[in-house]
Scaffold this motif. Structure first.
Motif, mmCIF file in Angstrom:
data_model
loop_
_atom_site.group_PDB
_atom_site.id
_atom_site.type_symbol
_atom_site.label_atom_id
_atom_site.label_comp_id
_atom_site.label_asym_id
_atom_site.label_seq_id
_atom_site.Cartn_x
_atom_site.Cartn_y
_atom_site.Cartn_z
ATOM 1 N N UNK A 1 -16.526 -11.815 11.701
ATOM 2 C CA UNK A 1 -16.922 -10.576 10.995
ATOM 3 C C UNK A 1 -18.211 -10.830 10.073
ATOM 4 N N UNK A 2 -18.544 -11.748 9.464
ATOM 5 C CA UNK A 2 -19.284 -11.992 8.479
ATOM 6 C C UNK A 2 -20.798 -11.965 9.344
ATOM 7 N N UNK A 3 -20.808 -12.710 10.640
ATOM 8 C CA UNK A 3 -22.047 -13.159 11.266
ATOM 9 C C UNK A 3 -22.941 -12.176 11.222
ATOM 10 N N UNK A 4 -22.796 -10.633 11.503
ATOM 11 C CA UNK A 4 -23.915 -9.956 11.831
ATOM 12 C C UNK A 4 -24.850 -9.792 10.480
ATOM 13 N N UNK A 5 -24.410 -10.213 9.360
ATOM 14 C CA UNK A 5 -25.213 -10.139 7.950
ATOM 15 C C UNK A 5 -26.189 -10.930 7.767
ATOM 16 N N UNK B 1 -27.802 -11.998 10.437
ATOM 17 C CA UNK B 1 -28.945 -11.837 11.761
ATOM 18 C C UNK B 1 -30.033 -11.040 11.147
ATOM 19 N N UNK C 1 -29.927 -4.731 20.067
ATOM 20 C CA UNK C 1 -28.981 -3.493 20.310
ATOM 21 C C UNK C 1 -29.964 -2.526 21.123
ATOM 22 N N UNK D 1 -23.662 -2.004 11.519
ATOM 23 C CA UNK D 1 -23.420 -3.318 12.077
ATOM 24 C C UNK D 1 -23.787 -4.371 11.326
ATOM 25 N N UNK E 1 -21.680 -3.849 7.508
ATOM 26 C CA UNK E 1 -20.195 -3.737 7.632
ATOM 27 C C UNK E 1 -19.825 -5.041 7.008
ATOM 28 N N UNK F 1 -21.150 -7.180 4.826
ATOM 29 C CA UNK F 1 -21.095 -6.994 3.406
ATOM 30 C C UNK F 1 -19.986 -6.232 2.546
#
Lengths: 335, 276, 288
Positions: free
Chosen positions: C108-112, C114, C123, C164, C167, C169
């Protein structure tokens, strides 16, 4: 040598005066205890002596030399903190060596002193451990060891036993007293616990709101408290205070009588009341007596086991030769 | 106290959480997968998930064509340099605020944070102009300084919250033991604060690594870090999905790994201690 | 709690950080203010003299201004609504006992982590491309006509991308806040007969109040100045030109520094209003 003189020392934090002008002399080799309720300024006073705080005015002399503006490290004092303040990332050996390393003492001498201190404090087996792996009592000893190796002019203790449990506290109390007997170095010890003060001190300084209420030996304070505050603070359980007609009989505004100076019985007696709570300690028994017409509660100590119970009607006989008399300002009336 | 729940309930939670987790992670997963496909497989209809010919060809091409290593080196130098410099400036300041607080300390801390809230675009041109005058446009040192200043409030703040947890008595003990201020910070404070300093370092490297306003606007060719490297794929190379994916994977992989290590400290660092 | 000596040392050690930040704040700010009162076209004559509040009036009067404010507000509002609502839901879910909690957290944290340019590009091309994007495949699979996301639903697309990124954070902070809730409070409420819904409404949500405020304020500050996501996707076209992007275009693309600087001053004022609220919360926490 370690004679410490405070000359008209004051301390203010902003507009609040924590210590009003205060004079005090601590003789070389004396074990002095600062005692008082929390917020009385006793820790501040210790920190002023240590140099961790600046005085607002006045002078601090150590061995007749003005030390008022001398930084803490140069005053030749060692301090044991309430939390022990051990360096958690250093082994016990490194903790004890730290002040010597800072002073540039050579390694051989460092090791000699560390070994000596460790032996005296039963820390020899723990020298390579980190403080986190030690018990409370052992940490306390490391803190003391760190102070000893500096061979200071005086030791300062800031409530060093308050983080220990009751049993350990009694043991450490003895150890510190023994240490003083052995080193004969000046020690200043801050506590809020009057039992520690009474058992350890050569000289007790009772403080309230930055004022010195009384200075004296433990027994002086016990026998001739200068005012109501000291009378109530020294001694356990607390001294009973009685006002009104009974006090008038003694030409006083208030009279004080210690629980151990009242005899409890069922026969004739000048005072009487009803037992409310009794606390049986085995060696002594404490009774809290209501309905005496003198004060809300009168506390009485009896030797050993005495079998009065809640609701029993009893008579009380004070020893008239140890009744303390105080005037309307709370000051002692000389006998 | 963890409450015990029925196994069914736990299984349901697990399924739901994993489903949501994978959904959120999917774009990253898809990028990584695509980076191992050929260009034809990457746009295959229907999309290929795992059953394709895995290839490393894209990584080789990307490296060859856009000199990934140079951008990577710029990113490392800029993110690392700005953070280290920031920490050097911040440690003494945080020491002062944590251990010698005055009634202005709080105002100074808040003021520092407020500088972080200035929208960069509002001062873009002045900074641009200063950079040209000083001849540091498109240089690593210029960006190091700007990113250091950008993150300095966060670094000071994080160190401050970590330092505050170190009991002042220990530093006083060091003072009594004869340590000078320098020795006190070097031998006592810093070793004790290593975990805090490490997580401050980590979070700020991440923030600097991903910073995409100054790095895009103040670099051209020489000092451009990975943010610019990827932006150059905007078009038309962006249509080559496999290569775009390989480039993206290379740009995010280092920081994704660092980020996973620092997730515990993230909250504290990003909320300035307002949520614990 | 210190001596004169340590206080003066403290001031000395604080000086570098304070001076640097003061310079970083004041120098560019003064220059921006200075330019904002000038007609300044670096490529077309340079400094053309003082113009008073002309730039401020022109910036607001320009046909691009109000749409850019609207775009900014829609993006900020949309992302906030999505991240806070989903963040609370996700935090509640992740707080439940389950297998592999640590792994899910990481997912869940990963996108932060990127970088914004990467997430925007991925995207844009791999999901939202009307021909080869994954969404196009999905739409076709269900027999629908693929959408050209970034031109037909440009705002929604940008909001989706930015949500995305943010979220994680929101989730992370709200999860931390939920975990700090004393479980005895919930048990007491359960003993008092509160249903799960009542427990959420009366205990969990009020407990999260401050964390939500912090999330909203911090995100607002960052979202007001999002740049890379628009820079690599729409370049400000299709109604996605935010205030930040508009100023950027004025300054760097049309090289009208005076006008851009006036816009910058507006942006600074806007950010300061939000920042004032955040500072109050953080400040209150400092006392505690």
């Amino acid at each position: 040598m370690g004679r410490i003189t405070l000359d008209k020392v004051t301390k203010s934090f902003g507009a609040t005066e924590v210590i009003p002008p205060l004079d005090l002399t601590i003789e070389d080799g004396e074990f002095t205890v600062f005692v008082g309720p929390s917020g009385c300024g006793k820790s501040t006073l210790l920190r002023l002596i240590a140099g961790l705080e600046d005085v607002s005015s006045g002078q601090i002399r150590i061995d007749s030399k003005d030390a008022t503006m001398v930084p803490p490290a140069k005053r030749g004092l060692a301090m044991v903190f309430q939390s022990y303040a051990l360096y958690p990332h250093m082994s016990v050996r490194k903790n004890i060596a730290f002040p010597m390393k800072m002073a540039g003492i050579d390694e051989a001498e460092q090791n000699r002193r560390i070994e000596a201190a460790a032996k005296a404090l039963n820390l020899t087996d723990y020298l390579e451990r980190k403080p986190g792996q030690l018990s409370g009592g052992q940490r306390q000893r490391v803190a003391i060891g760190r102070a000893i190796v500096r061979e200071p002019a005086a030791f300062l203790f800031d409530e060093p036993l308050s983080n220990l449990d009751a049993a350990l506290r009694v043991g450490m109390r003895l150890e510190i007293s023994e240490l003083h007997e052995r080193l004969k170095t000046t020690m200043i010890y801050v506590t809020h616990d009057q039992v520690e003060a009474m058992t350890m001190a050569d000289k007790i300084v009772v403080l309230r709101a930055g004022h010195i209420e009384q200075v004296g030996s433990p027994l002086e304070l016990y026998h001739t408290p200068r005012n109501l505050f000291v009378a109530g603070f020294i001694g356990s359980p607390k001294m009973n205070f009685i006002e009104g007609p009974e006090a008038d009989k003694y030409n006083a505004h208030t009279i004080g009588i210690r629980p151990e100076h009242i005899t409890i019985g069922t026969g004739d007696g000048p005072w009487s009341g009803v037992v409310n709570v009794s606390e049986h300690l085995g060696s002594d028994t404490f009774f809290h007596i209501h309905n005496t017409g003198l004060a809300e509660t009168i506390t009485v100590r009896a030797d050993g086991e005495v079998g009065f119970r809640h609701g029993d009607r009893v008579t009380l006989t004070p020893r008239s030769d140890v009744i303390h008399r105080f005037d309307a300002q709370g000051q002692r009336i000389a006998a | 106290m963890a409450r015990s729940v029925t196994p069914q309930r736990k299984a349901f939670n697990t399924a739901a959480a994993w489903a949501v987790g994978l959904l959120i992670f999917f774009p990253i997963l898809w990028t990584i997968l695509t980076s191992f496909k050929t260009e034809a497989q990457a746009i295959n209809d229907p999309p290929l998930f795992f059953f394709f010919d895995w290839t490393l060809e894209n990584y080789a091409v990307v490296q060859e064509r856009s000199d990934y290593m140079r951008f990577l080196w710029n990113s490392i130098a800029i993110a690392g340099g700005s953070t280290l410099l920031g920490i050097l400036v911040a440690i003494p300041a945080a020491w002062s605020m944590a251990f010698v607080p005055s009634n202005r300390t709080k105002d100074i801390l808040l003021w520092m944070l407020s500088t972080k809230m200035l929208p960069a675009v509002g001062v873009l041109y002045p900074i641009y102009l200063i950079f040209i005058r000083l001849g540091i446009l498109d240089t690593r040192s210029g960006l190091i300084v700007v990113l250091m200043l950008c993150n300095l409030p966060i670094i000071v703040w994080m160190l401050y919250t970590y330092f505050k947890e170190i009991p002042g008595e220990i530093l006083e003990a060091a003072r009594m033991d004869g340590a000078t201020l320098k020795e006190e910070i070097l031998y006592v404070l810093t070793p004790m604060a290593i975990p805090g300093i490490a997580s401050t370092l980590l979070l700020n490297v991440i923030l600097a690594w991903n910073e995409a306003f100054w790095t895009l606007n103040l670099t051209a060719a020489k000092a451009a870090p990975l943010t610019a490297f990827i932006a150059s794929y905007s078009s038309p190379e962006g249509l080559f999905y496999a290569k775009l994916s390989a480039a993206s994977t290379m740009a995010i992989a280092p920081i994704l790994i660092l980020g996973w290590f620092s997730q515990k400290q993230l909250v504290r660092g990003l909320t300035f201690g307002a949520v614990k | 709690m210190a001596t004169q000596h340590s206080r003066s040392a403290a001031r000395l050690m604080m000086a570098p950080a304070v001076v640097l930040l003061l310079g970083w704040m004041l120098v560019p700010l003064t220059m921006t203010l200075f330019f904002s009162f000038k007609k300044y076209l670096p490529l077309r004559g340079g400094d053309l003299g003082w113009v008073g509040f002309d730039n401020y009036i022109r910036f607001i009067d320009s046909s691009a201004f109000w749409p850019s404010v609207q775009a900014t507000l829609v993006i900020v509002g949309g992302v906030l609504a999505i991240t806070v609502v989903l963040g609370v839901a996700l935090a509640l879910l992740l707080d439940q006992p389950m297998w592999g909690q640590g792994v899910v957290r990481i997912l869940v944290i990963a996108p932060f982590f990127v970088m914004p340019t990467v997430s925007a590009l991925v995207w844009k091309n791999m999901f939202m491309d009307p021909v080869n994007g994954l969404f196009a495949h999905l739409w076709k699979f269900f027999g629908a006509e693929p959408i050209s996301w970034l031109s037909e639903a440009s705002m929604q697309s940008i909001i989706l991308i930015v949500s995305w990124q943010w979220l994680p954070f929101a989730t992370l902070i709200l999860l931390t806040a939920i975990q700090s809730l004393d479980s005895e409070q919930l048990e007491a409420a359960e003993m008092d007969g509160a249903s799960p819904v009542a427990r959420f409404g009366y205990i969990i949500l009020p407990h999260l109040g401050r964390a939500i405020t912090v999330v909203v304020l911090i995100q607002t500050i960052f979202l007001l100045s999002i740049f890379a996501e628009i820079f690599v996707t729409t370049q400000g076209s299709f109604g996605t030109r935010t205030l930040t992007y508009l100023i950027f275009q004025r300054v760097l693309e049309s090289q009208n520094v005076g006008l851009g600087s006036a816009g910058g001053v507006y942006a600074i004022i806007l950010a300061n209003i939000v920042a004032a609220f955040l500072m109050r919360i953080v400040g209150k926490n400092l006392d505690a």
